[in-house]
Each structure stands twice: as structure tokens, then as C-alpha cells.
Design a protein around this motif. Structure first.
Motif, short mmCIF file in Angstrom:
data_model
loop_
_atom_site.label_atom_id
_atom_site.label_comp_id
_atom_site.label_asym_id
_atom_site.label_seq_id
_atom_site.Cartn_x
_atom_site.Cartn_y
_atom_site.Cartn_z
N LEU A 141 0.84 -1.21 -0.03
CA LEU A 141 0.04 -0.02 0.11
C LEU A 141 0.84 1.11 0.03
O LEU A 141 0.56 2.29 -0.65
CB LEU A 141 -0.92 0.06 1.31
N ARG A 142 2.16 1.19 0.69
CA ARG A 142 2.89 2.40 0.67
C ARG A 142 3.50 2.73 -0.74
O ARG A 142 3.78 3.80 -1.15
CB ARG A 142 4.23 2.06 1.47
N THR A 178 -6.20 4.07 9.74
CA THR A 178 -5.37 5.07 10.05
C THR A 178 -4.69 5.88 9.00
O THR A 178 -4.51 7.20 8.92
CB THR A 178 -4.35 4.74 11.43
N LEU A 179 -3.74 4.94 8.21
CA LEU A 179 -3.01 5.37 7.15
C LEU A 179 -3.81 5.93 5.81
O LEU A 179 -3.40 6.80 5.07
CB LEU A 179 -1.69 4.36 6.79
N TYR A 180 -4.97 5.16 5.62
CA TYR A 180 -5.69 5.34 4.31
C TYR A 180 -7.09 5.37 5.02
O TYR A 180 -7.66 4.21 4.40
CB TYR A 180 -5.28 4.24 3.30
N PRO A 181 -7.63 6.28 5.33
CA PRO A 181 -9.01 6.35 5.80
C PRO A 181 -10.05 6.03 4.87
O PRO A 181 -11.15 5.76 5.14
CB PRO A 181 -9.10 7.50 6.76
N ALA A 209 -11.62 23.31 -13.20
CA ALA A 209 -12.00 22.94 -11.72
C ALA A 209 -11.46 21.54 -11.64
O ALA A 209 -11.85 20.45 -12.57
CB ALA A 209 -13.50 23.13 -11.50
N VAL A 210 -11.02 21.35 -10.52
CA VAL A 210 -10.71 19.81 -10.07
C VAL A 210 -11.32 19.44 -8.90
O VAL A 210 -11.16 19.98 -7.83
CB VAL A 210 -8.72 19.75 -9.97
N GLN A 211 -12.05 18.30 -8.87
CA GLN A 211 -12.61 17.91 -7.70
C GLN A 211 -11.79 17.14 -6.79
O GLN A 211 -10.90 16.15 -7.28
CB GLN A 211 -13.93 16.95 -7.98
N VAL A 212 -11.71 17.25 -5.59
CA VAL A 212 -10.60 16.92 -4.82
C VAL A 212 -11.56 16.23 -3.45
O VAL A 212 -12.54 16.81 -2.92
CB VAL A 212 -10.08 18.16 -3.99
N THR A 213 -11.42 14.94 -3.21
CA THR A 213 -11.80 14.19 -2.09
C THR A 213 -10.75 13.73 -1.03
O THR A 213 -9.58 13.57 -1.61
CB THR A 213 -12.62 13.23 -2.62
N GLY A 214 -11.10 13.39 0.11
CA GLY A 214 -10.16 12.77 1.08
C GLY A 214 -9.45 14.00 1.88
O GLY A 214 -8.57 13.44 2.69
N ILE A 246 -6.96 12.65 -2.17
CA ILE A 246 -5.68 13.05 -1.19
C ILE A 246 -4.69 11.76 -1.26
O ILE A 246 -3.57 11.81 -1.38
CB ILE A 246 -5.97 13.86 -0.04
N ARG A 247 -5.49 10.81 -0.96
CA ARG A 247 -4.73 9.34 -0.79
C ARG A 247 -3.86 9.12 -2.31
O ARG A 247 -2.79 8.74 -2.18
CB ARG A 247 -5.95 8.10 -0.59
N ASP A 248 -4.67 9.38 -3.13
CA ASP A 248 -4.10 8.90 -4.61
C ASP A 248 -2.94 9.80 -4.84
O ASP A 248 -1.79 9.55 -5.19
CB ASP A 248 -4.96 9.06 -5.82
#
Length: 466
Positions: free
Chosen positions: A44-45, A72-75, A194-199, A235-237
Motif C-alpha cells: 500500500l505504501r 489510520t493510514l488510508y482512511p 476545476a478539479v474535484q478533490v476528495t479525502g 488526497i490518498r492517490d
């Protein structure tokens, strides 16, 4: 496709699941496997994963321990657990930790397993839609002609809750009234992407800003397309992508090597492979942009290439989709010029490479004999090939390129005239001033004063084929 990591300690069970279940039918692709929770975390890292499928009972680090750390690391990473009937209590704990579903190992008949995979797919789709509606932010990136007044109105509506990013971009953690779709629609008509941001709500604001800054400067120019719909980034990606992009120097060296071979001029497959390589590696624009823009400017500066239909056009933004089209057109012009000559591919490629040598060695002074040696031709043959290809002699081209370089530096920098003379291949400032005046009608100092107003807002050169 849903990028899936499969974790199971028993080898034959793991292989049976990976190779027997119809993952692709339900939009899933197994991109990795692990035999314990610790190995899964290592994977995953280093990789972008959309779904974690894990057994619960494993050595070293159990499935529940893996889910605890992953949460915790990748909610935002969804998980599915593999279980036997006797693991019911563990399944309940896994669901409390955020697992979206479970697969019973002992029920692998075709109909039931397909029902499970379909249910998982539907829950992932619902989860993604809910997350987007509930917590989406926006990155606004200015394009050519972007309206600053519109941005100021949005900033006022957000009561200042916007973060400034590089390249004039802004991040809205929560668009006014949480109506990101409306704001995104307004952005397009006002000249903003516009860029949609999640996380972003699961990370601290400093980390989010750093990741989005890297996205705007590195990834966005390669992913944005005028008719491609709204871009989306989690944000995770972004975090995983930033961690993966650690070999930018090696990537850029490979990209430059293929570019300067000029085999792509003659072979369309090589050209497409090079475009794909750039798109996949997303090299820093500060490295790629000079490589293609300076080469393009060098081609279009020659009378021979202009005869083939190549000319310059001023362009502010460097967007890869736009430049893909321009380079495709430029390649057509290079091929037309080649077809009008009677030289081999190798000799024509040597002529094109000589322009790279001229650009790189300009400030050190240029010797036609040395340039000919570098590209593998005799001095006399090189002189003839150069004039045939570019419609002007070597000395005429070098002088034109030197003056063009000096004009750019006078407008874009505040360095003294003697420094600009040296960077443009002149060792004597007085001689440089005389040649510059003969070419432009102005002394370098007069030229700088007249065009000083364009500094800072000057467009960069692009290519247009006519």
C-alpha cells in the motif's frame, strides 16, 4: 477498473481466488497480492489501491490488525474481508472498522460469488458518490484569459477560506454552500479549470496544500483536456503518486534520449510510444517544457521549415493535450521537409540534432567543425546538408538564433547586457550591440526599455502548423 490488493496467507487459496473469480466482469483488477498484513502495508505504501480484500486470520500481522492500521493510514480505502462461518465475531469487528462487505470462503459456487462481487461493486459506487457529495473540495486553475474578478467573488463568498497554490491556482476546501458542481460550472465559463478533490478532510491542511501544489504543477498539465470533463483527485492517490515519483531525473533522461534520437520523426509508432512515455511519467514541466519548446522554436526559425508550413504561435499555458496536437502537426511538417530533400533518414536526423547542439553550446561559442563532428558528418558535407535542410547557412542560422535568444533574455530577465551577450554566444559586448541593432533596429538597452512591459506576462512560444 477498481485496483484491488488481495491478502491471504495460504498460497493455493490465494491463487484460487485471484485466478478463478470473475473480477474483471465487475470492474475489478487484482494489481497485487500479499500473504500477511505487514506485506500488505508495504504494498500500500508503494502503490495506488482502490480496494483491499483480506483474510482475517494470518501470521505476522492479522487481517484485523491490517484493517486497524489501514484505517489510520488510508482512511478512505474500502476493504472486504474473507471469512469462514466461525469468524462471525471477527467479521463484525471488521465491519465496525469500515469494511464494506465480506466473502465467505466456503460458498464459492458461481451464482453466490457473483452476487457477492456485484454487491461489493454497488457498495463501492454508493460510497464514492456519498463521499463526493459530502466532502468534495475544488482546485481552481487559471487558463488563458481567466477572469480574476470571478475568482475574487468566489473568495468573498468563501469568506477567505481558500488556499493559494502555485501557478495562480486556488484550493476551496468547501465551496460556497457546498455546491461544488455549480461553482465548477461557473469556473469553466470564467476561464478556470476545476478539479474535484476528495479525502482532504482526513489530512492536516499543510499536507493537503503540499500535495495539491505538487498536483497543480506536475500532474494537472498532463491530465487536463478542454473536452475531457471535470478532473478528480483524491488526497490518498495524490500522496501515493507523490511517493512513486522519485526518479524524475532518470525519467527525464529517458524521455530526452528518445526525443533526440529523432526516430519518432519517421516512425509513427515511435512517436506514439514517446507521447505515452511522457504521459505516464509526467516529468516536471521545468524540464520537459524547454526540451520541446526550444526544439520547436529552433525548427520554426529556419526558412526551410517555414517553407514546409511550420511557424510560431504565442501560447501561455503548457497543456500536454494541446502540445500533443501541435507536435503531431510539427512532425508532419518535418516529414514534408524530409520528403522534399534527397538525404537519408540518418543524415536528416543528424541535421535536426545539430540544432540541439547549437542551443546547448551557444554561450560557449560555436564552431561548425565541432558541431559537424558531434553529429557524425564531415565539415563540408554537414555545411551542405544544413543549408539544404534549413534553407540557410550554418552561420546565418546561428546569428538568427543568437539574436532571438538575446531578445528573449532582455524581455524576461534583468541581467546586464554583457551577461546576455555572453549567454547568446558573443564575447564582445560592443560587437553584440552592433549586431543586435543591425537585426532589430534597436540597441539592446533600447529594446529592453521598449518591451519591458511584457516582462512577467509574456507568453511562451508554441507551434502552429498551417
Amino acid at each position: 477498473m477498481i485496483r484491488t490488493l488481495f491478502v491471504e496467507d495460504e498460497y493455493f487459496v490465494r491463487q484460487g481466488f485471484i485466478h478463478s473469480l470473475p473480477w474483471a466482469k465487475y470492474g475489478m483488477r487484482i494489481i497485487g497480492e500479499a500473504d500477511n498484513g505487514e506485506a500488505a502495508l508495504e504494498f500500500l505504501r508503494d502503490h495506488e489501491v482502490d480496494l483491499l480484500v483480506t483474510d482475517l486470520t494470518m501470521p505476522i500481522k492479522s487481517g484485523l490488525e491490517l484493517l486497524h492500521e489501514a484505517k489510520t493510514l488510508y482512511p478512505s480505502l474500502p476493504a472486504v474481508v474473507l471469512t469462514c462461518h466461525r469468524d462471525f465475531d471477527c467479521v463484525q469487528e471488521a465491519l465496525r472498522l469500515g469494511a464494506v462487505d465480506y466473502i465467505v470462503k466456503t460458498r464459492l459456487d458461481s451464482e453466490e460469488i457473483e452476487q457477492s462481487l456485484n454487491r461489493i461493486r454497488e457498495r463501492l459506487a454508493e460510497r464514492a458518490a456519498d463521499a463526493s457529495r459530502a466532502s468534495a473540495g475544488l482546485v481552481l486553475v487559471p487558463l488563458a484569459g481567466a477572469e480574476e474578478a470571478w475568482r475574487d467573488r468566489v473568495l468573498h463568498a468563501c469568506r477567505g477560506a481558500m488556499s493559494e497554490l502555485p501557478a495562480g491556482a486556488w484550493f476551496l476546501p468547501e465551496p460556497p454552500g457546498a455546491e461544488w458542481e455549480r461553482v465548477a460550472g461557473e469556473a469553466a465559463s470564467a476561464g478556470w479549470a476545476a478539479v474535484q478533490v476528495t479525502g482532504h478532510r482526513q489530512e492536516d491542511s499543510r499536507t493537503v496544500k503540499e500535495l495539491l501544489s505538487a498536483y497543480v504543477t506536475r500532474a494537472f498539465p498532463y491530465r487536463w483536456a478542454p473536452r475531457g470533463g471535470m478532473l478528480k483527485v483524491s488526497i490518498r492517490d495524490a500522496k501515493q503518486s507523490a511517493a512513486a515519483k522519485t526518479n524524475s531525473a532518470e525519467d527525464m533522461a529517458e524521455i530526452a534520449k528518445h526525443w533526440r534520437s529523432y526516430g519518432w520523426v519517421f516512425e509513427e509508432a515511435e512517436f506514439k510510444d514517446w507521447l505515452t512515455l511522457v504521459q505516464d511519467r509526467e516529468p516536471p514541466l521545468a524540464k520537459l517544457r524547454p526540451l520541446v519548446e526550444e526544439a520547436a522554436s529552433g525548427w520554426a526559425m529556419s526558412e526551410g521549415m517555414r517553407t514546409a508550413g511550420l511557424k510560431l504561435r504565442e501560447e501561455r499555458d503548457f497543456m500536454w493535450e494541446t502540445w500533443t496536437g501541435r507536435l503531431t502537426d510539427a512532425r508532419g511538417c518535418l516529414l514534408r521537409r524530409f520528403a522534399s530533400l534527397h538525404h537519408s533518414r540518418e543524415v536528416y536526423a543528424s541535421a535536426l540534432r545539430s540544432l540541439d547542439v547549437i542551443r546547448e553550446a551557444l554561450k560557449n561559442g560555436l564552431n561548425q567543425v565541432e558541431v559537424a563532428r558531434v553529429v557524425g558528418l564531415s565539415r563540408s558535407y554537414f555545411s551542405q546538408v544544413f543549408k539544404d535542410t534549413f534553407g540557410m547557412s550554418f552561420n546565418e542560422y546561428v546569428r538568427a538564433y543568437s539574436i532571438s535568444n538575446a531578445r528573449k533574455l532582455l524581455i524576461q530577465t534583468s541581467y546586464p547586457i554583457y551577461w546576455i551577450a555572453e549567454q547568446s554566444g558573443f564575447q564582445d559586448e560592443r560587437y553584440f550591440s552592433r549586431v543586435f541593432r543591425e537585426s532589430t533596429g534597436l540597441l539592446p538597452s533600447e529594446y529592453r526599455i521598449r518591451y519591458a512591459g511584457i516582462r512577467g506576462g509574456k507568453s511562451e512560444s508554441g507551434l502552429e502548423s498551417v
